[in-house]
Design a protein around this motif. Structure first.
Motif, PDB file in Angstrom:
ATOM      1  N   VAL A   1      41.830  40.606  41.821  1.00  0.00           N
ATOM      2  CA  VAL A   1      41.903  42.038  41.512  1.00  0.00           C
ATOM      3  C   VAL A   1      41.809  42.258  40.007  1.00  0.00           C
ATOM      4  CG1 VAL A   1      43.406  44.067  41.557  1.00  0.00           C
ATOM      5  CG2 VAL A   1      43.208  42.604  43.584  1.00  0.00           C
ATOM      6  N   SER A   2      42.499  41.413  39.243  1.00  0.00           N
ATOM      7  CA  SER A   2      42.444  41.523  37.782  1.00  0.00           C
ATOM      8  C   SER A   2      41.027  41.313  37.263  1.00  0.00           C
ATOM      9  CB  SER A   2      43.396  40.496  37.155  1.00  0.00           C
ATOM     10  OG  SER A   2      43.343  40.556  35.747  1.00  0.00           O
ATOM     11  N   ALA A   3      40.317  40.346  37.862  1.00  0.00           N
ATOM     12  CA  ALA A   3      38.929  40.110  37.452  1.00  0.00           C
ATOM     13  C   ALA A   3      38.055  41.308  37.781  1.00  0.00           C
ATOM     14  CB  ALA A   3      38.395  38.852  38.144  1.00  0.00           C
ATOM     15  N   ALA A   4      38.294  41.944  38.931  1.00  0.00           N
ATOM     16  CA  ALA A   4      37.519  43.134  39.294  1.00  0.00           C
ATOM     17  C   ALA A   4      37.783  44.277  38.314  1.00  0.00           C
ATOM     18  CB  ALA A   4      37.857  43.554  40.725  1.00  0.00           C
ATOM     19  N   LEU A   5      39.043  44.454  37.901  1.00  0.00           N
ATOM     20  CA  LEU A   5      39.371  45.499  36.929  1.00  0.00           C
ATOM     21  C   LEU A   5      38.778  45.183  35.560  1.00  0.00           C
ATOM     22  CD1 LEU A   5      43.077  46.218  37.901  1.00  0.00           C
ATOM     23  CD2 LEU A   5      41.078  47.661  38.343  1.00  0.00           C
ATOM     24  N   ASP A   6      38.731  43.899  35.186  1.00  0.00           N
ATOM     25  CA  ASP A   6      38.071  43.522  33.929  1.00  0.00           C
ATOM     26  C   ASP A   6      36.607  43.942  33.954  1.00  0.00           C
ATOM     27  OD1 ASP A   6      40.347  42.440  32.846  1.00  0.00           O
ATOM     28  OD2 ASP A   6      39.895  40.377  33.500  1.00  0.00           O
ATOM     29  N   ASN A   7      35.956  43.740  35.102  1.00  0.00           N
ATOM     30  CA  ASN A   7      34.562  44.153  35.216  1.00  0.00           C
ATOM     31  C   ASN A   7      34.415  45.667  35.088  1.00  0.00           C
ATOM     32  OD1 ASN A   7      33.570  41.575  35.546  1.00  0.00           O
ATOM     33  ND2 ASN A   7      33.735  41.624  37.785  1.00  0.00           N
ATOM     34  N   VAL A   8      35.397  46.428  35.607  1.00  0.00           N
ATOM     35  CA  VAL A   8      35.358  47.886  35.468  1.00  0.00           C
ATOM     36  C   VAL A   8      35.433  48.276  33.998  1.00  0.00           C
ATOM     37  CG1 VAL A   8      36.584  50.028  35.967  1.00  0.00           C
ATOM     38  CG2 VAL A   8      36.324  48.302  37.760  1.00  0.00           C
ATOM     39  N   ARG A   9      36.375  47.649  33.258  1.00  0.00           N
ATOM     40  CA  ARG A   9      36.539  47.999  31.843  1.00  0.00           C
ATOM     41  C   ARG A   9      35.307  47.626  31.028  1.00  0.00           C
ATOM     42  NH1 ARG A   9      41.978  46.619  33.080  1.00  0.00           N
ATOM     43  NH2 ARG A   9      41.592  44.402  32.740  1.00  0.00           N
ATOM     44  N   VAL A  10      34.684  46.481  31.366  1.00  0.00           N
ATOM     45  CA  VAL A  10      33.548  46.005  30.577  1.00  0.00           C
ATOM     46  C   VAL A  10      32.267  46.765  30.908  1.00  0.00           C
ATOM     47  CG1 VAL A  10      32.059  44.020  30.118  1.00  0.00           C
ATOM     48  CG2 VAL A  10      34.531  43.712  30.247  1.00  0.00           C
ATOM     49  N   HIS A  11      32.030  47.012  32.202  1.00  0.00           N
ATOM     50  CA  HIS A  11      30.729  47.517  32.626  1.00  0.00           C
ATOM     51  C   HIS A  11      30.717  49.011  32.986  1.00  0.00           C
ATOM     52  CE1 HIS A  11      29.306  43.416  32.638  1.00  0.00           C
ATOM     53  NE2 HIS A  11      30.295  43.069  33.449  1.00  0.00           N
TER      54      HIS A  11
ATOM     55  N   ILE B   1      36.116  36.091  41.607  1.00  0.00           N
ATOM     56  CA  ILE B   1      36.381  36.956  42.758  1.00  0.00           C
ATOM     57  C   ILE B   1      36.008  36.252  44.061  1.00  0.00           C
ATOM     58  CG2 ILE B   1      35.868  39.169  43.824  1.00  0.00           C
ATOM     59  CD1 ILE B   1      35.376  40.314  41.058  1.00  0.00           C
ATOM     60  N   ARG B   2      34.734  36.023  44.283  1.00  0.00           N
ATOM     61  CA  ARG B   2      34.319  35.429  45.552  1.00  0.00           C
ATOM     62  C   ARG B   2      34.847  34.002  45.723  1.00  0.00           C
ATOM     63  NH1 ARG B   2      28.133  37.698  45.283  1.00  0.00           N
ATOM     64  NH2 ARG B   2      28.557  39.775  46.159  1.00  0.00           N
ATOM     65  N   GLY B   3      34.830  33.238  44.640  1.00  0.00           N
ATOM     66  CA  GLY B   3      35.331  31.869  44.732  1.00  0.00           C
ATOM     67  C   GLY B   3      36.795  31.821  45.120  1.00  0.00           C
ATOM     68  N   ARG B   4      37.600  32.686  44.538  1.00  0.00           N
ATOM     69  CA  ARG B   4      39.024  32.713  44.880  1.00  0.00           C
ATOM     70  C   ARG B   4      39.235  33.085  46.347  1.00  0.00           C
ATOM     71  NH1 ARG B   4      40.192  34.226  39.263  1.00  0.00           N
ATOM     72  NH2 ARG B   4      41.896  32.874  38.572  1.00  0.00           N
ATOM     73  N   LEU B   5      38.541  34.110  46.799  1.00  0.00           N
ATOM     74  CA  LEU B   5      38.730  34.538  48.189  1.00  0.00           C
ATOM     75  C   LEU B   5      38.234  33.476  49.171  1.00  0.00           C
ATOM     76  CD1 LEU B   5      39.955  37.263  49.132  1.00  0.00           C
ATOM     77  CD2 LEU B   5      39.378  37.176  46.718  1.00  0.00           C
ATOM     78  N   ARG B   6      37.162  32.795  48.808  1.00  0.00           N
ATOM     79  CA  ARG B   6      36.671  31.735  49.688  1.00  0.00           C
ATOM     80  C   ARG B   6      37.705  30.627  49.826  1.00  0.00           C
ATOM     81  NH1 ARG B   6      32.554  30.191  46.938  1.00  0.00           N
ATOM     82  NH2 ARG B   6      33.594  28.405  46.010  1.00  0.00           N
ATOM     83  N   ASP B   7      38.349  30.255  48.720  1.00  0.00           N
ATOM     84  CA  ASP B   7      39.369  29.212  48.763  1.00  0.00           C
ATOM     85  C   ASP B   7      40.566  29.622  49.620  1.00  0.00           C
ATOM     86  OD1 ASP B   7      37.825  27.660  47.180  1.00  0.00           O
ATOM     87  OD2 ASP B   7      38.991  27.925  45.341  1.00  0.00           O
ATOM     88  N   LEU B   8      40.810  30.928  49.728  1.00  0.00           N
ATOM     89  CA  LEU B   8      41.921  31.416  50.538  1.00  0.00           C
ATOM     90  C   LEU B   8      41.524  31.622  51.986  1.00  0.00           C
ATOM     91  CD1 LEU B   8      43.425  34.086  48.094  1.00  0.00           C
ATOM     92  CD2 LEU B   8      44.261  31.776  48.530  1.00  0.00           C
ATOM     93  N   GLY B   9      40.258  31.361  52.307  1.00  0.00           N
ATOM     94  CA  GLY B   9      39.778  31.592  53.662  1.00  0.00           C
ATOM     95  C   GLY B   9      39.435  33.037  53.926  1.00  0.00           C
ATOM     96  N   GLY B  10      39.327  33.834  52.859  1.00  0.00           N
ATOM     97  CA  GLY B  10      39.016  35.249  53.002  1.00  0.00           C
ATOM     98  C   GLY B  10      37.598  35.574  52.573  1.00  0.00           C
ATOM     99  N   THR B  11      37.358  36.859  52.354  1.00  0.00           N
ATOM    100  CA  THR B  11      36.029  37.321  51.966  1.00  0.00           C
ATOM    101  C   THR B  11      36.145  38.344  50.850  1.00  0.00           C
ATOM    102  OG1 THR B  11      36.040  39.085  53.639  1.00  0.00           O
ATOM    103  CG2 THR B  11      35.069  36.951  54.269  1.00  0.00           C
TER     104      THR B  11
END
Length: 395
Positions: A294-304, A353-363
């Motif tokens: 989630v933090s990485a997604a918010l970083d992308n919001v601030r940057v882009h 984002i995607r890598g973390r969720l994949r490691d957790l078995g999520g999407t």
């Protein structure tokens, strides 16, 4: 944090050694019973009794030797083969008619167990070596071997070689699987390290570059150097040359953590946070990884999306999963931009984002319409026993 992975390896040979142990005992009993029911045919029954008594004692005494490859030494294999060959060659001495009629030898099918031990221990070459001696002993014992004798000898020889070959193939497959698991573990750890670098070092370097360019003067040169280091580090991370490190111990703790407490600090003037009224419990390691995504997604919001962009975080607590949605009202992501960024080594979405969720078995699903903002939906599965909550108040 990354999850600790434990690989428990069980040798493919162990079931074969257990089967061989049982085979030797059963065939020793069979050889004794065969001789007992046909004792009237022996001209020298004391020869058969002495050998079979020794065979039973030898079989029971050497059971530990055929429980694993480590215990089954070359010296034991040689001695075991001698016992089998001796029994075959003693058969005419105990039964004078054995050279005339194709009857069983004293050890009977116990001999195959000796050959199988060679096959399991050393593969098809060792099996061919042992079965050749057994074949020669059977031919010598018959004196004038019949067609059936040659047929049986050839059958044992081919079967033992085939079993030895299968054992070699199984060993090679086991080594390949072990290597693949090691590579997978190293790759996951490399991705975890790459995510940590992206969330810390690369973000700082990018900020220094932007701020230096905005301030100008000596700060601009500092920003330029920071930008060069950012590019070099991104290249290193994306090339897979970042070495794997030891996984942190605290990622393996099994305590549950309230996801709301980890996401609440993101709430502010530009970020709205909607959460359930009840705790959203996840294992601590999973909660931290989801919060980092989630933090990485918010970083992308601030940057882009720009400094004036508004972001929303919504947490949904379902019976079998937790869903966190991060949405913004920025300009959106142009088509093909994510693939281009990944090709340039900018792995924020791919790893953080995607890598973390994949490691957790999520999407992790990213939906973006140019001019209408971007939405990232993160789903993490969990055990149904975790208490549910319903989406409610907003901060």
């Amino acid at each position: 944090m990354a999850k600790r992975e434990r690989v428990v390896r069980m040798s493919v040979e162990q079931p074969l050694w257990r089967a061989l142990t049982g085979y030797r005992v059963l065939t020793a009993v069979y050889a004794v019973l065969l001789a007992a029911f046909g004792r009237e045919k022996f001209e020298r029954p004391w020869v058969a009794a002495a050998y079979l008594g020794f065979l039973v004692v030898w079989t029971l005494a050497t059971l530990p030797k055929v429980r694993s490859a480590a215990n089954c030494t070359k010296r034991f294999l040689g001695a075991d083969l001698v016992v089998a060959l001796t029994g075959i060659l003693l058969t005419p001495l105990a039964d004078l008619d054995s050279q005339t009629f194709d009857g069983p030898t004293l050890p009977s099918i116990w001999t195959a167990g000796s050959v199988l031990a060679f096959a399991i221990k050393g593969g098809w070459r060792w099996a061919a070596f042992a079965s050749t001696f057994v074949a020669a002993a059977n031919i010598v014992q018959r004196g004038d071997p019949s067609r059936d004798t040659f047929h049986n000898v050839l059958l044992v020889w081919v079967a033992s070689i085939a079993i030895g070959y299968v054992v070699e193939v199984a060993r090679a497959s086991e080594r390949t699987l072990a290597r693949a698991l090691e590579i997978e573990a190293a790759t996951r750890e490399r991705e975890r390290l790459a995510r940590d670098i992206h969330d810390s070092v690369l973000q700082v370097l990018a900020m220094v570059q932007r701020r230096g360019a905005a301030i100008g003067g000596e700060a601009a040169e500092l920003g330029r150097l920071a930008g060069e280091q950012e590019v070099a580090l991104r290249t290193l991370v994306s090339s897979g040359l970042v070495p794997p490190t030891r996984i942190s111990e605290d990622a393996a703790d099994g305590a549950d953590c309230d996801l709301r407490a980890l996401l609440a600090p993101h709430a502010g003037a530009r970020t709205s946070f909607a959460e359930p009224g009840a705790p959203v419990l996840l294992p601590a390691a999973s909660a931290r990884e989801l919060a980092a995504a989630v933090s990485a997604a918010l970083d992308n919001v601030r940057v882009h999306a720009g400094a004036d962009a508004q972001a929303w975080i919504l947490v949904e607590d379902e019976p079998d999963e937790v869903i966190v949605t991060v949405r913004d009202d920025g300009p959106g992501i142009p088509e093909g931009r994510l693939a281009q960024a990944e090709g340039e080594g900018r792995l924020g979405v791919a790893l953080s984002i995607r890598g973390r969720l994949r490691d957790l078995g999520g999407t992790a699903e990213l939906i973006s319409v140019p001019g209408q903002g971007c939405e990232v939906e993160l789903k993490v599965p969990r055990a149904p026993k975790v208490p549910r909550g319903k989406a409610g108040s907003a901060r």
